[in-house]
Each structure stands twice: as structure tokens, then as C-alpha cells.
Design a protein around this motif. Sequence first.
Motif, PDB file in Angstrom:
ATOM      1  N   VAL A 268      17.511  -6.512 -58.151  1.00 50.44           N
ATOM      2  CA  VAL A 268      16.926  -7.798 -58.333  1.00 50.44           C
ATOM      3  C   VAL A 268      17.980  -8.419 -59.550  1.00 50.44           C
ATOM      4  N   ALA A 269      17.625  -9.517 -60.136  1.00 52.23           N
ATOM      5  CA  ALA A 269      18.445 -10.157 -61.033  1.00 52.23           C
ATOM      6  C   ALA A 269      17.715 -10.228 -62.164  1.00 52.23           C
ATOM      7  N   GLU A 270      18.504 -10.160 -63.391  1.00 54.56           N
ATOM      8  CA  GLU A 270      18.119 -10.499 -64.680  1.00 54.56           C
ATOM      9  C   GLU A 270      17.330 -12.145 -64.704  1.00 54.56           C
ATOM     10  N   ASN A 271      16.351 -12.158 -65.569  1.00 51.57           N
ATOM     11  CA  ASN A 271      15.723 -13.515 -65.575  1.00 51.57           C
ATOM     12  C   ASN A 271      15.034 -14.118 -64.390  1.00 51.57           C
ATOM     13  N   ASN A 272      14.568 -13.332 -63.788  1.00 52.02           N
ATOM     14  CA  ASN A 272      14.172 -13.543 -62.274  1.00 52.02           C
ATOM     15  C   ASN A 272      12.585 -14.055 -62.768  1.00 52.02           C
ATOM     16  N   PHE A 273      12.089 -14.507 -61.512  1.00 48.77           N
ATOM     17  CA  PHE A 273      10.662 -14.930 -61.626  1.00 48.77           C
ATOM     18  C   PHE A 273      10.198 -14.799 -60.226  1.00 48.77           C
ATOM     19  N   HIS A 274       9.456 -13.757 -60.038  1.00 49.38           N
ATOM     20  CA  HIS A 274       8.990 -13.807 -58.373  1.00 49.38           C
ATOM     21  C   HIS A 274       7.527 -13.496 -58.404  1.00 49.38           C
ATOM     22  N   GLY A 275       6.781 -13.829 -59.612  1.00 51.34           N
ATOM     23  CA  GLY A 275       5.262 -13.651 -59.482  1.00 51.34           C
ATOM     24  C   GLY A 275       4.914 -12.826 -60.723  1.00 51.34           C
ATOM     25  N   ARG A 276       3.300 -12.510 -60.567  1.00 54.50           N
ATOM     26  CA  ARG A 276       2.919 -11.768 -61.752  1.00 54.50           C
ATOM     27  C   ARG A 276       2.359 -10.576 -61.464  1.00 54.50           C
ATOM     28  N   THR A 277       2.225 -10.111 -60.204  1.00 56.38           N
ATOM     29  CA  THR A 277       1.697  -8.861 -59.768  1.00 56.38           C
ATOM     30  C   THR A 277       2.099  -7.606 -60.642  1.00 56.38           C
ATOM     31  N   THR A 278       1.561  -6.567 -60.579  1.00 54.80           N
ATOM     32  CA  THR A 278       2.088  -5.327 -61.359  1.00 54.80           C
ATOM     33  C   THR A 278       3.124  -5.020 -61.007  1.00 54.80           C
TER      34      THR A 278
ATOM     35  N   LEU B 240      16.746 -12.157 -54.618  1.00 54.17           N
ATOM     36  CA  LEU B 240      17.151 -13.123 -55.415  1.00 54.17           C
ATOM     37  C   LEU B 240      16.581 -14.420 -55.187  1.00 54.17           C
ATOM     38  N   GLU B 241      16.415 -15.262 -56.268  1.00 49.95           N
ATOM     39  CA  GLU B 241      16.312 -16.699 -56.311  1.00 49.95           C
ATOM     40  C   GLU B 241      17.722 -17.353 -56.059  1.00 49.95           C
ATOM     41  N   PRO B 242      17.749 -18.186 -54.963  1.00 53.24           N
ATOM     42  CA  PRO B 242      18.980 -18.914 -54.753  1.00 53.24           C
ATOM     43  C   PRO B 242      19.301 -19.640 -56.074  1.00 53.24           C
ATOM     44  N   ILE B 243      18.376 -20.358 -56.811  1.00 58.45           N
ATOM     45  CA  ILE B 243      18.114 -20.986 -57.994  1.00 58.45           C
ATOM     46  C   ILE B 243      17.150 -20.352 -58.858  1.00 58.45           C
TER      47      ILE B 243
ATOM     48  N   PHE C 277      19.153  -8.902 -47.419  1.00 61.23           N
ATOM     49  CA  PHE C 277      19.223 -10.108 -48.589  1.00 61.23           C
ATOM     50  C   PHE C 277      18.066 -10.769 -48.224  1.00 61.23           C
ATOM     51  N   ILE C 278      17.297 -10.940 -49.160  1.00 54.68           N
ATOM     52  CA  ILE C 278      15.905 -11.537 -49.530  1.00 54.68           C
ATOM     53  C   ILE C 278      15.974 -12.698 -50.319  1.00 54.68           C
ATOM     54  N   ALA C 279      15.950 -13.916 -49.765  1.00 53.22           N
ATOM     55  CA  ALA C 279      15.933 -15.274 -50.703  1.00 53.22           C
ATOM     56  C   ALA C 279      14.774 -15.677 -50.835  1.00 53.22           C
ATOM     57  N   ASP C 280      14.291 -15.665 -52.277  1.00 53.65           N
ATOM     58  CA  ASP C 280      12.986 -16.071 -52.802  1.00 53.65           C
ATOM     59  C   ASP C 280      13.191 -17.755 -52.926  1.00 53.65           C
TER      60      ASP C 280
ATOM     61  N   TYR D 213      13.412 -14.894 -45.619  1.00 58.18           N
ATOM     62  CA  TYR D 213      13.051 -15.995 -46.573  1.00 58.18           C
ATOM     63  C   TYR D 213      11.656 -15.864 -46.818  1.00 58.18           C
ATOM     64  N   VAL D 214      11.533 -15.990 -48.188  1.00 54.87           N
ATOM     65  CA  VAL D 214      10.313 -15.957 -48.874  1.00 54.87           C
ATOM     66  C   VAL D 214       9.744 -17.275 -49.361  1.00 54.87           C
TER      67      VAL D 214
END
Length: 407
Positions: free
Chosen positions: A141-151, A197-200, A228-231, A256-257
Motif C-alpha cells: 500500500v502507499a503512504e498517506n492512503n485512505f481506504h476506509g476506517r475498519t480495523t 492504490l488510489e489512482p489519485i 493491481f487493485i485500483a481504489d 476496481y474498488v
Amino acid sequence: MTSVDMLRTPAALADAERWTAHNYHPLPVVIADGDGAWVTDVDGRRYLDCLAGYSALNFGHRHPRLIEAAHAQLDRITLTSRAFVHDQFADFCRGLAELCGTDLVLPMNTGAEAVETAIKVARKWGYRVKGVPDGRATIVVAENNFHGRTTTIVSFSTDPDARDDFGPYTPGFVTVPYGDLDALAAAVDDTTVAVLLEPIQGEAGVLVPPAGYLAGVRRLCDERNTLFIADEIQSGLGRTGRTFAVEHEGVVPDMYVLGKALGGGIVPVSAVAARREVLGVLKPGEHGSTFGGNPLACAVGTEVVKLLATGEFQRRSAALGAHLHAGLGALVGQGVVAVRGRGLWAGVDIDPALMTGRQACERLAERGVLAKDTHGSTIRLAPPLVVTEGDLDWALEQLAAVLREAR
């Protein structure tokens, strides 16, 4: 305008403060109605919505076709659970699969659920297809990501607000700097089942990766037999001027997510879309959701897919986005330090010597523009794709006025 003594906003804000946990810090606005790109508060004041529910409202508030689809389904049936098949399910899954150019779709509800689904699918694919030893799968995963808030998801967040005090954390994730292909290549090994990753990166401030980065990620994943998973929960479904942000580099991910705009701002709808050999690793009983793919969600989601299939909203986002970024670019040096983004999506760095991002959003709200801050002095602009050029010009005038008054 209602007299100060008659205003309903203060009491409504006090009630919200009294009865709700403090997981958000909203602006002092109490919205009661919405139409297109505009909302109205309980006291009758109108605001231009330049957040659009973090891209959940790409088609604006109460888009007529989406409301009609929801009304029609409400009169028929709203929930069956996945114990049965309903008559809206196949149409939605087929339409979304065709929009994504994939074979299969797994509908869920929230974006975080879709990310969790992608993680589970990637791990099982890694064990059953790639041959990773049981319990050894890793996801980069990438630094500064945001994919949600589950544990599980906050376990690989680098944001202290999202992560701190929520441990113990889930293992199996490797973090690398966003946009750094060399670091990514060094992190991927025989245990890596996916790169997520988030593409942006939206929450991080609408960070656009260096040119060629996403294409490089695609090549690397192909070379290393890694998914490759694109959020695309925020960046997808028209927001950046293309159906998906990865299209700006001609990239097709393995998964795709999707979420947010998929529900048209009416119901929570999310999904994972992938090839059969990837998503097909799931067997009955291994994953599910009572409300995932419910009839109401599918009826609305099908209409969302139809809106996107024409390309109209993607073209609007591209054209109006160019106009927005030109206007924001003119403010650089006038209180704005930098601007980033694509389409109708922008991260605007305000000069921290003038104000914080929160202060900028509060002052914009006083002038009738709703936006959201993130990380210090950065604000995010993501108006609905139904916004007009005149609306954008007016919003830019308000931002210029806020900056001028602070200098």
C-alpha cells in the motif's frame, strides 16, 4: 432573511452536539434541502456544494432519473437478502461489469466493505492461484492512503487520527511512498498478492502521482504475478474527466474498488469488479452482506451506470475541470500556494501564513460555498458534475475574496 432570534441553525447544531459522538467536525451548517449543485439550510440560505459528499453526489442532489428509479423500486421491493435472487440484480451486475470491462461484480454497501472484499479476494487468489504459503500473503500500500476506517484498513493507514489507539493492528501490509516506483519494486516479493492504490489520493489532498506511475505499477504487477487493485471509490465514475482515473494512463487494473457515486447519493452502494479468474476464487459462504446488492441499491446503481455509459458526465467533468483549474491557477501567488487535481477535483493549498484549511472553509461557508479541509492548510473542491461554468466562476470569486480579505 429570518431574524437572528428566529434562526433554527443554532438549536439544530446544539442538538447534534448533544446527541452524537464526535467522529466528525462538521462546518456549522444544517442542510435541509438540495437540488443539483445547490443545497439550502434550515434557515433558507443557499450554498453551492463544492464537496458533493466526497464524490458520492457526482450527479448532484436529487438527479431526476435517479430519484425516479428509487421511487419506482420503493413501490415494489427493497430487500431480499442474497439468500434469493431479485429481478434487479443481474441487470446491475452486468451493466457495471460492462462499464468496467470485466467479467464479474460483487456488490457491497460501503466503500470500506468493498476494500475489505478486495483484500480478502486478493489473499485467497494469492493462496489458491499464485501459490503463496498459507498465512504469508502481503499487500503493498502507499503512504498517506485512505481506504476506509475498519480495523483492518486503519492498520495500514499512516494518518495518526485514523490509526492511533485502534490497535492491535492487522499484519500483512507493506507501506511504500506514493508515486515511487523504485520503492514499490523493492517491496514486491514472492509473498505479495496485490498492490492496493488510489489512482489519485483524495484524503491526502488530491495528490496526483507522477506521469507514468500507474502504467509502471501495471507493468510491475504483470512482471511479478501480482494483482493491481485500483481504489476508485472517490476518483472513479466520472470525477476526473474519465470513467476511471486509471484511464488517464491507459491502465486496466485487476480489480476496481467502487463506491460513493455508484449509489447516486441516494443509497450506499459499493462493488468490486474483476476478471473471472480473480473474483471467481470466492465460493458460497466465504463472504457476504445482508444488504449488499439489494433491490433498491441495484435499481439506483443500474441508472447510475446508464448515466455514465453515454460519456456526458465524463465530458462535462473534463471541460469544466479545465475551467476550474485555470481559475484556481490564477490564484497561485494571491494566497494560494499550489493546486493539484484532475477534472472536477482539486486540492488547493492555502498559504498557511494566512489561515488554516478549516478557517478557509468556514469563511467560504459564510459566503455560500461549501468545501472541506484536509491536513493543515489544504482544502478540497469536488463539486457535482452537474455544476455550471457560472457556478464555478462564482465559487472562484468567493475564494478570491476570502484570500483578499486575509492578506
